[in-house]
Design an enzyme around this catalytic site. Structure first.
Site, short mmCIF file in Angstrom:
data_model
loop_
_atom_site.label_atom_id
_atom_site.label_comp_id
_atom_site.label_asym_id
_atom_site.label_seq_id
_atom_site.Cartn_x
_atom_site.Cartn_y
_atom_site.Cartn_z
N ASP A 129 0.85 -1.19 0.00
CA ASP A 129 0.00 0.00 0.00
C ASP A 129 0.89 1.24 0.00
O ASP A 129 1.77 1.37 0.85
CB ASP A 129 -0.89 0.02 1.25
CG ASP A 129 -2.02 -0.97 1.18
OD1 ASP A 129 -2.15 -1.65 0.14
OD2 ASP A 129 -2.77 -1.07 2.15
N ARG A 177 -2.89 -2.01 -8.03
CA ARG A 177 -4.17 -1.47 -7.58
C ARG A 177 -4.17 0.03 -7.89
O ARG A 177 -3.24 0.75 -7.50
CB ARG A 177 -4.36 -1.68 -6.08
CG ARG A 177 -5.68 -1.12 -5.55
CD ARG A 177 -5.70 -1.02 -4.04
NE ARG A 177 -5.46 -2.32 -3.44
CZ ARG A 177 -4.86 -2.49 -2.26
NH1 ARG A 177 -4.40 -1.46 -1.59
NH2 ARG A 177 -4.70 -3.71 -1.78
#
Length: 327
Positions: A129, A177
């Site tokens: 992330d 992502r």
């Protein structure tokens, strides 16, 4: 103003500490899968039963003590073991700052190597992330080093950054992502206007769907989701080249609907006691999220300052909206 308010709450150390103390009594259990691995596995099994996979986030970030970073690493290793032992359809999402990036780069790399190595042995994907702009380059550096040895790593591209397209092209052969972005960034580095961010987000999605390896499209915005549906149909992009992603507890009906329609769907499943900063950023990054969770989260009495501060603000906003409707 709304975004600034919730971003301010997310960074308030007193409120974060109080949130850990009082757990999920404030109602955030609607958007956090639980505080234990056992509770999280149960939630994942429920998602899997509906044809939905999961990416698991052991909540926590901006760690400045080695002991805390090591504890986070051990917890993530236990999650990987639990995913393997329970044979659930899930992978890992992690934040480098939780594993020591702000302490020492080599220490963080060592922690990540241990995690990625174990996950690789079990065929489990690990997603990095991305956080605020100050951590962008060292996080990419960590990814570069680990990808020289392992093929089960990927990352996130944030559409509000001016350099997003450049990073997208550099990492096109990774599973990525794509998100709009959840941190408050200065104009020097990032788009500030929602229209500009949305425009760039769509541009990145389309580019990676055509040119990339695998695209995780993380959004609750039905307009963008509908746009993607039309784009993949028009360009004959197979379903196994992409997935939609949403956060646990948000737009549940749409998550189930997309899975039923045959699209790959993955739910971002956060768990743990360190939930407060994550939750407040979810409210800050998109005002509509406030409407999605207001009824779920603030419908019970609370006796802490967190509930008073956030709850009072929410009630004020809702009251204003209701008054306008009556007029």
């Amino acid at each position: 103003m709304l975004k600034d308010f919730f971003m301010g709450l997310s960074q308030n150390q007193f409120l974060n500490s109080a949130a850990k103390k009082y757990g999920l009594k404030l109602g955030a259990q609607s958007v956090v899968a639980g505080t234990t691995i056992e509770e999280t596995i149960k939630s994942i099994k429920e998602l899997n039963a509906h044809g939905i996979s999961a990416t698991v986030d052991n909540l926590g970030e901006f760690v400045f003590e080695k002991e805390e970073a090591t504890k986070a690493k051990e917890q993530i290793l236990k999650v990987i073991e639990a995913i393997h032992e329970n044979k659930v359809d899930a992978h890992i999402s992690l934040k480098p700052t939780q594993l020591g990036l702000d302490i020492d780069y080599s220490f963080c790399l060592s922690n990540l190597q241990e995690i990625v190595h174990l996950a690789n042995n079990y065929g489990i994907f690990v997603n990095f992330d991305m956080e605020d702009y100050g951590h962008l380059k060292p996080s990419f550096d960590l990814l570069d080093e680990l990808s020289m040895e392992y093929g089960n790593v990927g990352t996130v591209i944030q559409a509000y950054f001016y350099e997003a397209q450049e990073n997208l092209e550099k990492y096109k052969n990774y599973r990525l992502r794509l998100v709009k972005g959840a941190y408050k960034e200065p104009e020097e580095y990032a788009y500030q206007d929602k229209k500009d961010i949305d425009k760039n987000f769509i541009k990145l999605i389309e580019w990676h769907l055509v040119n990339g390896k695998f695209t995780s499209i993380a959004t609750h915005d039905h307009r963008i989701i509908n746009h993607v549906k039309e784009f993949v149909k028009k360009n004959n992009i197979p379903n196994d080249k992409f997935e939609f992603q949403m956060l646990y507890g948000f737009r549940k009906d749409m998550q189930l609907e997309l899975a039923k329609e045959g699209y790959n769907f993955c739910t971002y499943v956060p768990f743990g006691n360190d939930w407060y900063g994550y939750f407040m950023r979810r409210l800050a990054e998109r005002p509509q999220n406030l409407n999605l969770v207001a009824k779920q989260v603030f419908n019970k009495k609370t006796n802490t300052i967190i509930g008073v501060a956030a709850g009072a603000f929410l009630l004020g906003r809702i009251s204003k909206a209701n008054n306008k409707k009556r007029r």
